[in-house]
Design a protein around this motif. Structure first.
Motif, PDB file in Angstrom:
ATOM      1  N   PHE A 462       6.350 -56.914  -3.679  1.00  0.00           N
ATOM      2  CA  PHE A 462       7.379 -57.516  -2.830  1.00  0.00           C
ATOM      3  C   PHE A 462       6.834 -57.851  -1.443  1.00  0.00           C
ATOM      4  N   LEU A 463       5.781 -57.142  -1.025  1.00  0.00           N
ATOM      5  CA  LEU A 463       5.111 -57.475   0.232  1.00  0.00           C
ATOM      6  C   LEU A 463       4.195 -58.680   0.080  1.00  0.00           C
ATOM      7  N   GLY A 464       3.947 -59.098  -1.175  1.00  0.00           N
ATOM      8  CA  GLY A 464       3.049 -60.216  -1.431  1.00  0.00           C
ATOM      9  C   GLY A 464       1.625 -59.795  -1.710  1.00  0.00           C
ATOM     10  N   GLN A 465       1.369 -58.481  -1.840  1.00  0.00           N
ATOM     11  CA  GLN A 465       0.012 -57.973  -2.049  1.00  0.00           C
ATOM     12  C   GLN A 465      -0.210 -57.727  -3.541  1.00  0.00           C
ATOM     13  N   SER A 466      -0.238 -58.822  -4.288  1.00  0.00           N
ATOM     14  CA  SER A 466      -0.261 -58.713  -5.746  1.00  0.00           C
ATOM     15  C   SER A 466      -1.551 -58.097  -6.281  1.00  0.00           C
ATOM     16  N   GLY A 467      -2.681 -58.356  -5.646  1.00  0.00           N
ATOM     17  CA  GLY A 467      -3.950 -57.812  -6.120  1.00  0.00           C
ATOM     18  C   GLY A 467      -3.937 -56.296  -6.130  1.00  0.00           C
ATOM     19  N   ARG A 468      -3.521 -55.715  -5.019  1.00  0.00           N
ATOM     20  CA  ARG A 468      -3.428 -54.248  -4.945  1.00  0.00           C
ATOM     21  C   ARG A 468      -2.373 -53.726  -5.918  1.00  0.00           C
ATOM     22  N   ALA A 469      -1.295 -54.480  -6.068  1.00  0.00           N
ATOM     23  CA  ALA A 469      -0.210 -54.047  -6.953  1.00  0.00           C
ATOM     24  C   ALA A 469      -0.688 -53.944  -8.390  1.00  0.00           C
ATOM     25  N   LEU A 470      -1.447 -54.932  -8.862  1.00  0.00           N
ATOM     26  CA  LEU A 470      -1.883 -54.934 -10.251  1.00  0.00           C
ATOM     27  C   LEU A 470      -2.784 -53.736 -10.551  1.00  0.00           C
ATOM     28  N   VAL A 471      -3.560 -53.295  -9.571  1.00  0.00           N
ATOM     29  CA  VAL A 471      -4.377 -52.088  -9.739  1.00  0.00           C
ATOM     30  C   VAL A 471      -3.474 -50.875  -9.995  1.00  0.00           C
ATOM     31  N   GLU A 472      -2.376 -50.795  -9.257  1.00  0.00           N
ATOM     32  CA  GLU A 472      -1.451 -49.665  -9.427  1.00  0.00           C
ATOM     33  C   GLU A 472      -0.796 -49.683 -10.809  1.00  0.00           C
ATOM     34  N   PHE A 473      -0.416 -50.871 -11.287  1.00  0.00           N
ATOM     35  CA  PHE A 473       0.208 -50.950 -12.619  1.00  0.00           C
ATOM     36  C   PHE A 473      -0.795 -50.544 -13.700  1.00  0.00           C
ATOM     37  N   ASP A 474      -2.035 -50.974 -13.555  1.00  0.00           N
ATOM     38  CA  ASP A 474      -3.067 -50.593 -14.528  1.00  0.00           C
ATOM     39  C   ASP A 474      -3.302 -49.084 -14.503  1.00  0.00           C
ATOM     40  N   THR A 475      -3.312 -48.504 -13.298  1.00  0.00           N
ATOM     41  CA  THR A 475      -3.494 -47.055 -13.169  1.00  0.00           C
ATOM     42  C   THR A 475      -2.345 -46.313 -13.829  1.00  0.00           C
ATOM     43  N   ALA A 476      -1.123 -46.766 -13.588  1.00  0.00           N
ATOM     44  CA  ALA A 476       0.049 -46.127 -14.185  1.00  0.00           C
ATOM     45  C   ALA A 476      -0.022 -46.182 -15.704  1.00  0.00           C
ATOM     46  N   GLU A 477      -0.437 -47.327 -16.242  1.00  0.00           N
ATOM     47  CA  GLU A 477      -0.495 -47.469 -17.697  1.00  0.00           C
ATOM     48  C   GLU A 477      -1.590 -46.589 -18.292  1.00  0.00           C
ATOM     49  N   ARG A 478      -2.704 -46.443 -17.593  1.00  0.00           N
ATOM     50  CA  ARG A 478      -3.774 -45.571 -18.110  1.00  0.00           C
ATOM     51  C   ARG A 478      -3.333 -44.116 -18.089  1.00  0.00           C
ATOM     52  N   LEU A 479      -2.590 -43.731 -17.065  1.00  0.00           N
ATOM     53  CA  LEU A 479      -2.098 -42.355 -16.980  1.00  0.00           C
ATOM     54  C   LEU A 479      -0.986 -42.081 -17.984  1.00  0.00           C
ATOM     55  N   SER A 480      -0.281 -43.132 -18.398  1.00  0.00           N
ATOM     56  CA  SER A 480       0.822 -42.957 -19.341  1.00  0.00           C
ATOM     57  C   SER A 480       0.830 -44.110 -20.342  1.00  0.00           C
ATOM     58  N   PRO A 481      -0.152 -44.110 -21.276  1.00  0.00           N
ATOM     59  CA  PRO A 481      -0.304 -45.267 -22.170  1.00  0.00           C
ATOM     60  C   PRO A 481       0.770 -45.400 -23.232  1.00  0.00           C
ATOM     61  N   ARG A 482       1.623 -44.365 -23.426  1.00  0.00           N
ATOM     62  CA  ARG A 482       2.690 -44.448 -24.430  1.00  0.00           C
ATOM     63  C   ARG A 482       4.057 -44.191 -23.790  1.00  0.00           C
ATOM     64  N   ASP A 483       4.225 -44.737 -22.602  1.00  0.00           N
ATOM     65  CA  ASP A 483       5.432 -44.482 -21.812  1.00  0.00           C
ATOM     66  C   ASP A 483       6.581 -45.353 -22.295  1.00  0.00           C
ATOM     67  N   PHE A 484       7.775 -44.722 -22.531  1.00  0.00           N
ATOM     68  CA  PHE A 484       8.929 -45.514 -22.960  1.00  0.00           C
ATOM     69  C   PHE A 484       9.433 -46.414 -21.828  1.00  0.00           C
ATOM     70  N   GLN A 485       8.972 -46.174 -20.595  1.00  0.00           N
ATOM     71  CA  GLN A 485       9.345 -47.042 -19.484  1.00  0.00           C
ATOM     72  C   GLN A 485       8.222 -48.019 -19.125  1.00  0.00           C
ATOM     73  N   ALA A 486       7.342 -48.289 -20.095  1.00  0.00           N
ATOM     74  CA  ALA A 486       6.204 -49.173 -19.832  1.00  0.00           C
ATOM     75  C   ALA A 486       6.646 -50.571 -19.407  1.00  0.00           C
ATOM     76  N   GLY A 487       7.864 -50.969 -19.795  1.00  0.00           N
ATOM     77  CA  GLY A 487       8.360 -52.288 -19.426  1.00  0.00           C
ATOM     78  C   GLY A 487       8.375 -52.507 -17.932  1.00  0.00           C
ATOM     79  N   LEU A 488       8.533 -51.442 -17.146  1.00  0.00           N
ATOM     80  CA  LEU A 488       8.570 -51.586 -15.689  1.00  0.00           C
ATOM     81  C   LEU A 488       7.223 -52.049 -15.155  1.00  0.00           C
ATOM     82  N   ASN A 489       6.127 -51.568 -15.754  1.00  0.00           N
ATOM     83  CA  ASN A 489       4.799 -52.045 -15.345  1.00  0.00           C
ATOM     84  C   ASN A 489       4.634 -53.529 -15.661  1.00  0.00           C
ATOM     85  N   ASN A 490       5.163 -53.961 -16.809  1.00  0.00           N
ATOM     86  CA  ASN A 490       5.023 -55.375 -17.163  1.00  0.00           C
ATOM     87  C   ASN A 490       5.938 -56.269 -16.329  1.00  0.00           C
TER      88      ASN A 490
END
Length: 583
Positions: A462-490
């Motif tokens: 939302f701040l417009g810093q998409s590059g840094r944001a995508l790193v966080e989503f990838d980190t979240a998915e690696r930490l929780s690869p079978r998360d029922f809330q995975a849709g939020l990362n996408n």
């Protein structure tokens, strides 16, 4: 003859509708009505041949009952194969494609009608099926998997609208041979000790004690997570294996970890028996195991002891060099801990009624122990969710969430949930830089906090810093690869693509989010935005119609774009909805 009394029974239910029916009617009302009649003329004999009955027909929708789930799934397959044949020579934008959901569940029979959760689940599965596709529940899958020459694809647990518990769903792969599927990505082992703490089994014989075993699992996982030199899989992914009976080596492979901790809990009055065993998943060997018989009042000491033994076994040199204890302040009273353990499990269900019950439990915990920071932290996050989802009046919920988070931080500056809650509140108050700072505090205190990484990514987007944001989503998915809330990362990835102008990539991520959480409005928003800006106007319009089912009052004047910090992003977002046809 119609039934004259009410009864309840287990039934095989099939629900079907036509994808994009409103659009087809808008293009050619007479032709669409004629095509529907022709399809029905072909379908009705198939239903009869499978010994099914059509319970009701409403416009483009059908509800059917079958004598067996095998007959229901076979009928669904034949309908879709027949439909594909009939559509072969029809232009793609004029094809009549059915979506079908099948469920084996409990129904209430009133006259010739059927009602209840069994019907509701079938209808919700229909809504997440692809056009021309079939989606079935796990109860159906278990009955038909070895009885029909049909291949299935596991869709994972789905949170269906107005259904209290997530439902595991399976996609039917039409045809005899499954298509070549994209291989699951290989998860590389992290460069530090990696572990998944599986849900401890409740051996008490009392289902009401399930929360107690879950709470112990959560606390041990959190204690390990806050050690910066450990990689710990997040709760939501570990809990995906609850009661599944899956080999720990398979679990470790799917989660990408070296070690698995598992155990059991038996609580009888004031006595506890806890077993715990640590497995090296590469060899399958148990490298440490222990049984504890203690007073329930010793629970917090016992949790620290288990954590200590795990750390000392995996990394003895680090254990000797660094204090293993997480910086946390446990409850002084077991009853308060009980309330918090129950509250967390309810919050994570992300429903209005569960969230309301969680708040009552957390307030009870605070009444028992007014110095319990975790109770205030979770209460703050729960209240913040009320505002985010519109479950309670915005101003009162957000103000209460702010107060609870501040109280938690006064009690314990090192509580990651308190910083997460405060960051969530800042984001809703449009204080995005403050939100980022608090969420960074949360992940600094607990680098394995997947949920905090996701919310940090959203704030950065939302701040417009998409590059840094995508790193966080990838980190979240690696930490929780079978998360029922995975849709939020996408959803977050789709927002990042919108920010960067990579609209076609954004469409893919947004559609993936819709499949994962069909009733999440944010996912549909990003399908509309990315499709419209990519020039896919017809698809954007169809996505908008799907969104209006979730947000019927949505209008261009009421479209909320304030969360985007940059003027250009706000203009593009609004323009996308205008192009899609929002008035």
């Amino acid at each position: 003859m119609p039934r004259e009394h009410t009864e309840r029974k287990l039934a095989a239910i099939l629900a079907a509708d036509v994808a994009g029916f409103s659009r087809l009617m808008g293009v050619d009302e007479a032709g669409t009505a004629r095509a529907l009649r022709e399809h029905r003329a072909a379908i009705d004999p198939v239903v009869a041949g499978c010994r099914g009955r059509i319970v009701k027909s409403t416009g483009d929708g059908l509800l059917m009952e079958f004598p067996s789930i095998v007959a229901a799934v076979e009928c669904a397959r034949v309908i879709q194969e027949l439909s594909a044949e009939r559509n072969a020579n029809v232009p793609p934008d004029r094809r009549m494609l059915f979506r079908i959901g099948v469920n084996l569940g409990d129904v209430l029979i009133e006259g010739d009608d059927i009602l209840g959760d069994g019907v509701n689940i079938a209808s919700r599965l229909e809504s997440i099926a692809e056009p021309g596709g079939i989606c079935i529940s796990e109860s159906s899958y278990q009955q038909v998997r070895d009885k029909l020459d049909i291949h299935f694809e596991d869709m994972g647990e789905q949170q269906l609208k107005h259904i209290a518990r997530p439902v595991r769903a399976y996609r039917v792969l039409i045809g005899k041979t499954p298509p070549l599927s994209e291989p699951a990505p290989t998860l590389t082992l992290p460069d530090k000790p990696s572990i998944a703490v599986l849900p401890f089994r409740n051996m008490s014989g009392d289902p009401e004690q399930e929360y107690f075993a879950d709470g112990i699992t959560e606390d041990i996982s959190t204690a390990l997570s806050r050690l910066h030199w450990f990689f710990v899989i997040a709760r939501n992914s570990s809990f995906a294996y609850k009661d599944k009976g899956v080999d720990v080596r398979v679990i470790a492979g799917e989660l990408g970890v070296r070690y698995v901790l598992e155990g059991s809990v038996r609580r009888a009055g004031d006595r506890l028996r806890i077993t715990a065993q640590l497995v090296d998943a590469h060899s399958g060997n148990h490298i440490w195991a222990q049984r504890y018989d203690r007073e329930a009042a010793d629970l917090f000491i016992l949790q620290d002891e288990i954590t200590s033994n795990v750390v000392a076994t995996i990394e003895p040199q680090l254990y000797a060099a660094e204090d293993y204890r997480a910086k946390r302040k446990p409850a002084e009273n077991l009853d308060a801990w009980d309330c918090v353990a129950r509250g967390l499990s309810l919050i994570l269900k992300m429903t209005k009624p569960d969230n309301a019950v969680a708040q009552k439990l957390l307030k009870k915990a605070i009444a028992i122990d007014s110095s319990y920071a975790q109770a205030y932290s979770l209460l703050a996050f729960s209240l913040s969710l009320d505002n985010s989802f519109g479950w309670q009046p915005s101003n009162s919920a957000l103000a209460a969430a702010w107060d609870a988070a501040q109280k938690a931080l006064r009690l314990d500056r090192d509580n990651p949930w308190a910083h997460l809650a405060l960051g969530h509140v800042h984001r809703q108050r449009l204080e995005l830089e403050d939100a980022v700072a608090e969420l960074q505090n949360a992940v600094a205190l607990n680098p394995n906090f997947a949920f905090a990484h996701t919310h940090l990514g959203l704030a950065l987007c939302f701040l417009g810093q998409s590059g840094r944001a995508l790193v966080e989503f990838d980190t979240a998915e690696r930490l929780s690869p079978r998360d029922f809330q995975a849709g939020l990362n996408n959803i977050g990835r789709a927002i990042g693509c919108f920010i960067d102008g990579r609209y076609r990539d954004g469409i893919d991520f947004a559609k993936r989010a819709v499949r994962q959480n069909p009733d999440t409005a944010g996912a549909h928003h990003m399908v509309v935005v990315n499709c419209a800006l990519a020039g896919e106007v017809a698809e954007a319009g169809a996505a908008l119609r799907n969104l209006k089912r979730l947000e019927p009052e949505l209008s261009l004047g009421a479209l909320d774009v304030a969360v985007y910090a940059r003027d250009g992003d706000r203009r593009r977002y609004r323009e996308a909805f205008r192009v899609a046809g929002l008035e």
